[in-house]
Scaffold this active site. Structure first.
Site, PDB file in Angstrom:
ATOM      1  N   GLY A  73    -109.052  57.170  -0.325  1.00  0.00           N
ATOM      2  CA  GLY A  73    -108.276  58.152   0.409  1.00  0.00           C
ATOM      3  C   GLY A  73    -107.435  57.505   1.494  1.00  0.00           C
ATOM      4  N   GLY A  81    -105.054  55.931 -12.514  1.00  0.00           N
ATOM      5  CA  GLY A  81    -104.476  54.666 -12.956  1.00  0.00           C
ATOM      6  C   GLY A  81    -105.288  53.494 -12.440  1.00  0.00           C
ATOM      7  N   ASP A  95    -106.624  51.990 -16.335  1.00  0.00           N
ATOM      8  CA  ASP A  95    -107.717  52.251 -15.401  1.00  0.00           C
ATOM      9  C   ASP A  95    -109.023  51.660 -15.917  1.00  0.00           C
ATOM     10  OD1 ASP A  95    -108.884  53.237 -13.140  1.00  0.00           O
ATOM     11  OD2 ASP A  95    -108.709  55.350 -13.672  1.00  0.00           O
ATOM     12  N   ARG A 132    -116.611  49.621  -7.615  1.00  0.00           N
ATOM     13  CA  ARG A 132    -117.974  50.014  -7.222  1.00  0.00           C
ATOM     14  C   ARG A 132    -118.843  50.268  -8.441  1.00  0.00           C
ATOM     15  NH1 ARG A 132    -115.191  53.002  -3.152  1.00  0.00           N
ATOM     16  NH2 ARG A 132    -115.353  54.936  -4.320  1.00  0.00           N
ATOM     17  N   LYS A 136    -113.969  56.350 -17.506  1.00  0.00           N
ATOM     18  CA  LYS A 136    -113.879  54.906 -17.267  1.00  0.00           C
ATOM     19  C   LYS A 136    -114.959  54.431 -16.307  1.00  0.00           C
ATOM     20  CE  LYS A 136    -111.923  55.126 -12.983  1.00  0.00           C
ATOM     21  NZ  LYS A 136    -112.033  54.291 -11.775  1.00  0.00           N
ATOM     22  N   LYS A 194    -112.335  61.590  -9.456  1.00  0.00           N
ATOM     23  CA  LYS A 194    -112.498  61.297 -10.881  1.00  0.00           C
ATOM     24  C   LYS A 194    -113.937  61.600 -11.284  1.00  0.00           C
ATOM     25  CE  LYS A 194    -108.899  57.751 -10.899  1.00  0.00           C
ATOM     26  NZ  LYS A 194    -108.551  56.328 -11.113  1.00  0.00           N
ATOM     27  N   ARG A 229    -114.440  63.435   7.612  1.00  0.00           N
ATOM     28  CA  ARG A 229    -115.649  64.222   7.870  1.00  0.00           C
ATOM     29  C   ARG A 229    -116.319  63.796   9.169  1.00  0.00           C
ATOM     30  NH1 ARG A 229    -120.745  62.855   6.595  1.00  0.00           N
ATOM     31  NH2 ARG A 229    -119.980  61.147   5.297  1.00  0.00           N
ATOM     32  N   ALA A 245    -108.496  50.095  -4.448  1.00  0.00           N
ATOM     33  CA  ALA A 245    -108.020  50.334  -3.086  1.00  0.00           C
ATOM     34  C   ALA A 245    -107.718  49.047  -2.326  1.00  0.00           C
ATOM     35  CB  ALA A 245    -109.045  51.170  -2.320  1.00  0.00           C
TER      36      ALA A 245
END
EC number: 1.1.1.94
Length: 325
Positions: free
Chosen positions: A7, A129, A237, A248, A184, A99, A26, A133
């Site tokens: 984000g 895609g 992706d 991750r 994916k 996702k 948050r 990050a």
């Protein structure tokens, strides 16, 4: 809406494309760092951000927003939207970065957005895609797909994030982009497990290829276009997530393959969400609902949630009957 690593990275892209950006976080301490220091030391330490505003008040973030980017984990999207929906403008475009397939309902994220907010499908777009990050914040060249049934809205979102290093394409196949993005993560867990076991590139290539076959089967059953899954939102992706140590999901799988427990694998990803761990269950259930065979997804689910050992999972896959490709 969401100040995790992706984000925040996408907010950076938007700002560098000339878009006026406010980030909702948050946690108040994250919002303060974004607003006062233009940095996110909790998720992207050491990365300077262009001038952006940060807030932990969703009403401030949503006030007057023409483009609302939803960047929270897939399984928490519904709860957040329930809180936000009354403050989202009636003509705002809703762009999902999440996702996954929602647990229980087996809905795609665009379907969750439509159900909770009442927005018509043409207002809802999804982005997918090969977008790691940490590479994007370094301005390494990357491309992505923005899918929306309303091509004009897709074009507006496209222009909002187009930079010299980030190239967005548009598409009308929302289903294909979402299925590629959700599945994916599950295949990346499988690739990580294999790598953690010490298996090499032949294995990885086989898992990616057969994983793609699963993704296409499910996507087509749901109405996706196969060509979408042969593009950035599918193969692109999939390759990035399955092969990069920055992923991750791959890192989580690697820890499992190296003999770690689920909690140890969680530590290996610094406590951040590996979406595939939850998505493997919902993707598996969605496939069963549509009569689609997804053996890799089934094996990942059993390793993550039913106590199957990684060696048993590999054995079960290799022991399947031989057949034409």
């Amino acid at each position: 809406m969401g100040a995790g690593s992706w984000g925040t990275a996408f907010a950076k892209v938007l700002a560098e494309a000339g878009t006026d950006v406010t980030i909702w976080a948050r946690r108040p301490e994250v919002a303060r760092a974004l607003d006062a220091e233009h940095r996110n030391p909790f998720y992207l330490p050491g990365v300077p951000l262009p001038p952006v505003r940060g807030t932990d008040d969703h009403r401030v973030a949503l006030d007057g927003a023409d483009l609302v980017v939803l960047a929270v984990p897939s399984q928490s999207l519904r709860a957040n939207l329930d809180l936000w929906k009354g403050d989202i403008g009636g003509d705002a475009t809703l762009l999902s970065l999440a996702k996954g397939i929602e647990t229980g309902t087996l809905l795609r994220m665009s379907q969750v957005i439509a159900e909770v907010t009442g927005a018509e499908p043409g207002r809802i777009a999804v982005l997918s895609g090969p977008n790691l990050a940490h590479e994007i914040v370094e301005r390494q060249p990357a491309a992505t797909v923005i899918a929306c049934t309303d091509t004009e809205r897709a074009g507006v979102a496209q222009r909002a994030c187009a930079t010299g290093y980030f190239r967005p394409y548009t598409n009308t196949d929302v289903i294909g982009c979402e299925i590629g993005g959700a599945c994916k993560n599950v295949i990346a867990l499988a690739c990580g497990i294999a790598s953690g076991m010490g298996l090499g590139d032949n294995t990885a290539a086989s898992l990616i290829t057969r994983g793609l076959a699963e993704v296409i089967r499910l996507g087509v059953a749901l109405g996706a276009q196969p060509v979408t899954l042969a593009g950035l939102a599918g193969v692109g992706d999939l390759v990035a997530t399955c092969t990069s140590p920055l992923s991750r999901n791959r890192s989580f799988g690697y820890a499992l393959g190296a003999g770690g427990t689920m909690s140890a694998a969680q530590e290996a990803t610094n406590g951040q969400v590996a979406e595939g761990v939850k998505s493997c269950t919902s993707v598996r259930a969605l496939a069963a609902e549509h009569g689609v065979e997804m053996p890799l997804t089934d094996a990942v689910h059993k390793v993550c949630h039913e106590g199957l050992s990684v060696s048993e999972a590999v054995g079960s896959l290799l022991g399947r009957r031989i057949k034409p490709e």
